[in-house]
Design an enzyme around this catalytic site. Sequence first.
Site, PDB file in Angstrom:
ATOM      1  N   SER A 145       0.858  -1.185   0.000  1.00 45.71           N
ATOM      2  CA  SER A 145       0.000   0.000   0.000  1.00 45.71           C
ATOM      3  C   SER A 145       0.894   1.234   0.000  1.00 45.71           C
ATOM      4  O   SER A 145       2.071   1.146   0.372  1.00 45.71           O
ATOM      5  CB  SER A 145      -0.864  -0.003   1.274  1.00 45.71           C
ATOM      6  OG  SER A 145      -1.495   1.240   1.478  1.00 45.71           O
ATOM      7  N   TYR A 158      -3.120  -0.354  10.385  1.00 44.45           N
ATOM      8  CA  TYR A 158      -3.042  -0.695   8.957  1.00 44.45           C
ATOM      9  C   TYR A 158      -1.669  -0.305   8.412  1.00 44.45           C
ATOM     10  O   TYR A 158      -1.027  -1.062   7.679  1.00 44.45           O
ATOM     11  CB  TYR A 158      -4.163   0.036   8.206  1.00 44.45           C
ATOM     12  CG  TYR A 158      -4.256  -0.268   6.718  1.00 44.45           C
ATOM     13  CD1 TYR A 158      -4.957  -1.381   6.254  1.00 44.45           C
ATOM     14  CD2 TYR A 158      -3.658   0.572   5.776  1.00 44.45           C
ATOM     15  CE1 TYR A 158      -5.056  -1.657   4.896  1.00 44.45           C
ATOM     16  CE2 TYR A 158      -3.746   0.302   4.415  1.00 44.45           C
ATOM     17  CZ  TYR A 158      -4.446  -0.809   3.983  1.00 44.45           C
ATOM     18  OH  TYR A 158      -4.539  -1.081   2.629  1.00 44.45           O
TER      19      TYR A 158
END
Length: 254
Positions: A145, A158
């Site tokens: 990501s 996250y």
Amino acid sequence: MAALEMFDLTGKRALVTGSSRGIGLALAKGLSEAGAMIVLNGRDRTKLEQVASEFSGPAPAILDFDVTDPEASRAAIDRFEQEAGPIDILVNNAGMQHRAPLEDFPVDQFDRLMRTNINAAFYVGQAVARHMIARQKGRIINICSVMSALARPSIAPYTASKGAIANLTKGMAIDWAKHGINVNGIAPGYFKTELNAALVADEDFSAWLERRTPLGRWAEVEELVGAAVFLSSAASSFVTGQVIYVDGGITASV
Ligand code: NDP
């Protein structure tokens, strides 16, 4: 080998975790269009059967298991390898998000997020790699990501999980290079999927994102397919331990 032939995945089989929707489903369809046989994964078999019927090429196989369960993951993969044949390409894509201020972040959600976003890549990666090692070849792609490199408010766990998977990519690449296994990551920017439903619904966020992204927009999930085909194919035979950012330039700019 002619240039475009290097990208041909005919005869290869790819397992994409979390491919019942979103990025995983788009990658599964893209790898299928490049010639690969697909193995879909998620926790809901009925949903996987429904999406399997949308494929234009050969029908994908379905392997429903929870990637956060190491025994279930190993059993499903070992059985599939024995009964159906080799998994040549693994895409560790299944993932989740949970947003909360860090000081209030529930411990059980932190654990669930880590098990889904990082532990699972180890569980599934190890189970598949043992078979790849026996064959001395294979490809693994870990979905990272922009949060592998950057942080934003309310998603610290996250961010930690995506930093970890970028580094696990290097670790896997280094341990398994001697077995002919290339391991790389793809780091998506912002894509309109269920995981980002709260952001998609937030007009202020979209306006900010369009200003913050050099290419000036949300991305389409199909825009990840090129990187996935490249990293699955002979075209990337000497590429390992790398993370390709498909983010419209976000991580290149302040
Ligand atoms: P979605 O929420 O749309 O899809 C998640 C997928 O993962 C579903 O198919 C879901 O299937 C599956 N899944 C979740 N938990 C499990 C589990 N325990 N076992 C098996 N399958 C599971 O997410 P996205 O498509 O947006 O995200 C996919 C990946 O891309 C994630 O790793 C995410 O972090 C990453 N990413 C996404 C970005 C984006 O902009 N959307 C940006 C950067 C990275 P089911 O619920 O049916 O089991």
